[in-house]
Design a protein around this motif. Structure first.
Motif, PDB file in Angstrom:
ATOM      1  N   ALA A 166     -64.384 -62.662 -50.182  1.00  0.00           N
ATOM      2  CA  ALA A 166     -63.266 -61.734 -49.983  1.00  0.00           C
ATOM      3  C   ALA A 166     -63.532 -60.769 -48.833  1.00  0.00           C
ATOM      4  O   ALA A 166     -62.668 -60.540 -47.981  1.00  0.00           O
ATOM      5  CB  ALA A 166     -62.992 -60.958 -51.272  1.00  0.00           C
ATOM      6  N   VAL A 167     -64.739 -60.192 -48.781  1.00  0.00           N
ATOM      7  CA  VAL A 167     -65.033 -59.214 -47.731  1.00  0.00           C
ATOM      8  C   VAL A 167     -65.127 -59.911 -46.375  1.00  0.00           C
ATOM      9  O   VAL A 167     -64.799 -59.315 -45.336  1.00  0.00           O
ATOM     10  CB  VAL A 167     -66.339 -58.442 -48.051  1.00  0.00           C
ATOM     11  N   THR A 168     -65.543 -61.179 -46.361  1.00  0.00           N
ATOM     12  CA  THR A 168     -65.557 -61.948 -45.103  1.00  0.00           C
ATOM     13  C   THR A 168     -64.139 -62.146 -44.591  1.00  0.00           C
ATOM     14  O   THR A 168     -63.861 -61.974 -43.395  1.00  0.00           O
ATOM     15  CB  THR A 168     -66.237 -63.316 -45.314  1.00  0.00           C
ATOM     16  N   ALA A 169     -63.227 -62.485 -45.505  1.00  0.00           N
ATOM     17  CA  ALA A 169     -61.823 -62.662 -45.128  1.00  0.00           C
ATOM     18  C   ALA A 169     -61.224 -61.350 -44.620  1.00  0.00           C
ATOM     19  O   ALA A 169     -60.483 -61.334 -43.621  1.00  0.00           O
ATOM     20  CB  ALA A 169     -61.024 -63.174 -46.325  1.00  0.00           C
ATOM     21  N   ILE A 170     -61.554 -60.243 -45.289  1.00  0.00           N
ATOM     22  CA  ILE A 170     -61.054 -58.930 -44.851  1.00  0.00           C
ATOM     23  C   ILE A 170     -61.604 -58.591 -43.471  1.00  0.00           C
ATOM     24  O   ILE A 170     -60.901 -58.027 -42.622  1.00  0.00           O
ATOM     25  CB  ILE A 170     -61.452 -57.839 -45.867  1.00  0.00           C
ATOM     26  N   GLY A 171     -62.870 -58.958 -43.220  1.00  0.00           N
ATOM     27  CA  GLY A 171     -63.483 -58.709 -41.916  1.00  0.00           C
ATOM     28  C   GLY A 171     -62.769 -59.455 -40.809  1.00  0.00           C
ATOM     29  O   GLY A 171     -62.500 -58.896 -39.733  1.00  0.00           O
ATOM     30  N   PHE A 172     -62.445 -60.723 -41.049  1.00  0.00           N
ATOM     31  CA  PHE A 172     -61.705 -61.511 -40.052  1.00  0.00           C
ATOM     32  C   PHE A 172     -60.316 -60.922 -39.824  1.00  0.00           C
ATOM     33  O   PHE A 172     -59.812 -60.894 -38.699  1.00  0.00           O
ATOM     34  CB  PHE A 172     -61.593 -62.973 -40.518  1.00  0.00           C
ATOM     35  N   TRP A 173     -59.688 -60.465 -40.923  1.00  0.00           N
ATOM     36  CA  TRP A 173     -58.366 -59.840 -40.813  1.00  0.00           C
ATOM     37  C   TRP A 173     -58.445 -58.579 -39.960  1.00  0.00           C
ATOM     38  O   TRP A 173     -57.587 -58.353 -39.095  1.00  0.00           O
ATOM     39  CB  TRP A 173     -57.849 -59.514 -42.221  1.00  0.00           C
ATOM     40  N   LEU A 174     -59.476 -57.787 -40.175  1.00  0.00           N
ATOM     41  CA  LEU A 174     -59.646 -56.548 -39.413  1.00  0.00           C
ATOM     42  C   LEU A 174     -59.810 -56.841 -37.924  1.00  0.00           C
ATOM     43  O   LEU A 174     -59.163 -56.205 -37.081  1.00  0.00           O
ATOM     44  CB  LEU A 174     -60.868 -55.781 -39.936  1.00  0.00           C
ATOM     45  N   VAL A 175     -60.662 -57.794 -37.594  1.00  0.00           N
ATOM     46  CA  VAL A 175     -60.880 -58.153 -36.183  1.00  0.00           C
ATOM     47  C   VAL A 175     -59.580 -58.651 -35.561  1.00  0.00           C
ATOM     48  O   VAL A 175     -59.250 -58.322 -34.418  1.00  0.00           O
ATOM     49  CB  VAL A 175     -61.984 -59.222 -36.065  1.00  0.00           C
ATOM     50  N   ASP A 176     -58.831 -59.435 -36.325  1.00  0.00           N
ATOM     51  CA  ASP A 176     -57.572 -59.994 -35.826  1.00  0.00           C
ATOM     52  C   ASP A 176     -56.550 -58.904 -35.515  1.00  0.00           C
ATOM     53  O   ASP A 176     -55.925 -58.922 -34.447  1.00  0.00           O
ATOM     54  CB  ASP A 176     -57.000 -60.974 -36.856  1.00  0.00           C
ATOM     55  N   VAL A 177     -56.381 -57.940 -36.426  1.00  0.00           N
ATOM     56  CA  VAL A 177     -55.374 -56.886 -36.203  1.00  0.00           C
ATOM     57  C   VAL A 177     -55.788 -55.954 -35.066  1.00  0.00           C
ATOM     58  O   VAL A 177     -54.943 -55.397 -34.362  1.00  0.00           O
ATOM     59  CB  VAL A 177     -55.094 -56.066 -37.489  1.00  0.00           C
ATOM     60  N   ILE A 178     -57.109 -55.805 -34.867  1.00  0.00           N
ATOM     61  CA  ILE A 178     -57.583 -54.988 -33.752  1.00  0.00           C
ATOM     62  C   ILE A 178     -57.313 -55.690 -32.435  1.00  0.00           C
ATOM     63  O   ILE A 178     -56.862 -55.077 -31.453  1.00  0.00           O
ATOM     64  CB  ILE A 178     -59.092 -54.676 -33.904  1.00  0.00           C
ATOM     65  N   LYS A 179     -57.601 -56.998 -32.378  1.00  0.00           N
ATOM     66  CA  LYS A 179     -57.353 -57.770 -31.162  1.00  0.00           C
ATOM     67  C   LYS A 179     -55.873 -57.753 -30.795  1.00  0.00           C
ATOM     68  O   LYS A 179     -55.507 -57.689 -29.614  1.00  0.00           O
ATOM     69  CB  LYS A 179     -57.811 -59.217 -31.350  1.00  0.00           C
ATOM     70  N   LYS A 180     -55.018 -57.807 -31.811  1.00  0.00           N
ATOM     71  CA  LYS A 180     -53.569 -57.823 -31.579  1.00  0.00           C
ATOM     72  C   LYS A 180     -52.987 -56.420 -31.445  1.00  0.00           C
ATOM     73  O   LYS A 180     -51.781 -56.269 -31.316  1.00  0.00           O
ATOM     74  CB  LYS A 180     -52.873 -58.569 -32.724  1.00  0.00           C
ATOM     75  N   GLN A 181     -53.876 -55.397 -31.502  1.00  0.00           N
ATOM     76  CA  GLN A 181     -53.460 -53.994 -31.352  1.00  0.00           C
ATOM     77  C   GLN A 181     -52.315 -53.618 -32.282  1.00  0.00           C
ATOM     78  O   GLN A 181     -51.289 -53.074 -31.858  1.00  0.00           O
ATOM     79  CB  GLN A 181     -53.092 -53.709 -29.898  1.00  0.00           C
ATOM     80  N   LYS A 182     -52.513 -53.931 -33.554  1.00  0.00           N
ATOM     81  CA  LYS A 182     -51.541 -53.558 -34.562  1.00  0.00           C
ATOM     82  C   LYS A 182     -51.585 -52.052 -34.779  1.00  0.00           C
ATOM     83  O   LYS A 182     -52.359 -51.339 -34.144  1.00  0.00           O
ATOM     84  CB  LYS A 182     -51.832 -54.298 -35.866  1.00  0.00           C
ATOM     85  N   SER A 183     -50.761 -51.543 -35.698  1.00  0.00           N
ATOM     86  CA  SER A 183     -50.659 -50.103 -35.903  1.00  0.00           C
ATOM     87  C   SER A 183     -51.983 -49.493 -36.350  1.00  0.00           C
ATOM     88  O   SER A 183     -52.795 -50.135 -37.023  1.00  0.00           O
ATOM     89  CB  SER A 183     -49.586 -49.799 -36.946  1.00  0.00           C
ATOM     90  N   LYS A 184     -52.208 -48.242 -35.955  1.00  0.00           N
ATOM     91  CA  LYS A 184     -53.442 -47.543 -36.315  1.00  0.00           C
ATOM     92  C   LYS A 184     -53.564 -47.386 -37.834  1.00  0.00           C
ATOM     93  O   LYS A 184     -54.671 -47.419 -38.385  1.00  0.00           O
ATOM     94  CB  LYS A 184     -53.477 -46.173 -35.643  1.00  0.00           C
ATOM     95  N   ILE A 185     -52.435 -47.202 -38.492  1.00  0.00           N
ATOM     96  CA  ILE A 185     -52.445 -47.053 -39.948  1.00  0.00           C
ATOM     97  C   ILE A 185     -52.979 -48.316 -40.607  1.00  0.00           C
ATOM     98  O   ILE A 185     -53.805 -48.262 -41.527  1.00  0.00           O
ATOM     99  CB  ILE A 185     -51.035 -46.731 -40.482  1.00  0.00           C
ATOM    100  N   LEU A 186     -52.528 -49.466 -40.125  1.00  0.00           N
ATOM    101  CA  LEU A 186     -52.968 -50.744 -40.685  1.00  0.00           C
ATOM    102  C   LEU A 186     -54.462 -50.949 -40.444  1.00  0.00           C
ATOM    103  O   LEU A 186     -55.203 -51.319 -41.367  1.00  0.00           O
ATOM    104  CB  LEU A 186     -52.175 -51.889 -40.058  1.00  0.00           C
TER     105      LEU A 186
END
Length: 221
Positions: free
Chosen positions: A79-99
């Motif tokens: 689960a934490v590995t999946a969350i880590g990949f999600w975090l990297v993905d949203v940062i690369k895509k410059q999603k909202s700061k709140i997210l």
């Protein structure tokens, strides 16, 4: 938000979480308690299951406690590995700061509890009827993946008998808030709360995209 800023947030939460747990583990025995305020106590307990000590073996009789513990630890790692990949993905895509902030603190909290589950069993001696030793000569209280999560924050804000006029629960003793938790749990709960309360701001780009796609389908050129 950049990966550097997200990393600083994660490291900060991890430090607070692990320092507080190591301090409690090396200064308290299981069930030792200190009253800070009438509504806040430091109560040392260890959780070898999920929330509120729930175990898979409580639901499935054919699963032993040891197997349930290993399964839970491995699930947490996935689960934490999946969350880590999600975090990297949203940062690369410059999603909202709140997210990004919400995912960062969820990741930090999940990782904090994983460290307990994976390593605390070999790093500390047992805490029952004694204060644990860090890196004991005789070895830890459990093997790798079989450590217990350290909890210590308790907020017994109110307790008493509920008014008789309340349906079903009237006249019964009630205590709020009974669960004992840790800094990592606070981070996870806060992150999830942010995603729920600020859902539209956190996922604003996805919402806009969905609306645009819907408009194109309804009004094709």
């Amino acid at each position: 938000m950049s990966l550097k800023k997200a990393s600083i947030i994660i490291i900060f939460i991890l430090l607070i979480d692990q320092i507080s747990k190591i301090y409690i583990k090396t200064h308290f025995a299981i069930n030792d308690s200190i009253t800070v305020f009438s509504w806040f106590k430091i109560d040392f307990i260890e959780n070898d299951g999920m929330a509120w000590g729930t175990k898979l073996s409580d639901f499935f009789d054919f699963i032993s406690d040891k197997t349930a513990k290993l399964t839970l630890t491995l699930f947490r790692i996935v689960a934490v590995t999946a969350i880590g990949f999600w975090l990297v993905d949203v940062i690369k895509k410059q999603k909202s700061k709140i997210l990004i902030f919400a995912i960062s603190i969820i990741f930090a909290g999940a990782l904090g509890n994983i460290l307990d589950s994976v390593f605390y069993g070999i790093l500390f001696s047992d805490s029952h009827m004694q204060v644990a030793t860090f890196l004991p000569d005789e070895g830890g209280y459990a093997g790798v993946f079989y450590g217990n999560v350290v909890d210590m924050l308790h907020f017994p804000i109110w307790s008493g008998v509920l008014p008789e006029w309340l349906p079903f629960i009237g006249g019964k003793y009630f205590s709020f808030f009974d669960p004992v938790f840790n800094v990592a749990d606070v981070a996870i709960s806060t992150g999830i709360g942010i995603l729920i309360v600020f859902n539209k701001k956190a996922f604003k780009e996805e919402i806009k995209t969905d609306k645009s796609d819907l408009e194109l389908r309804n009004n094709p050129i």
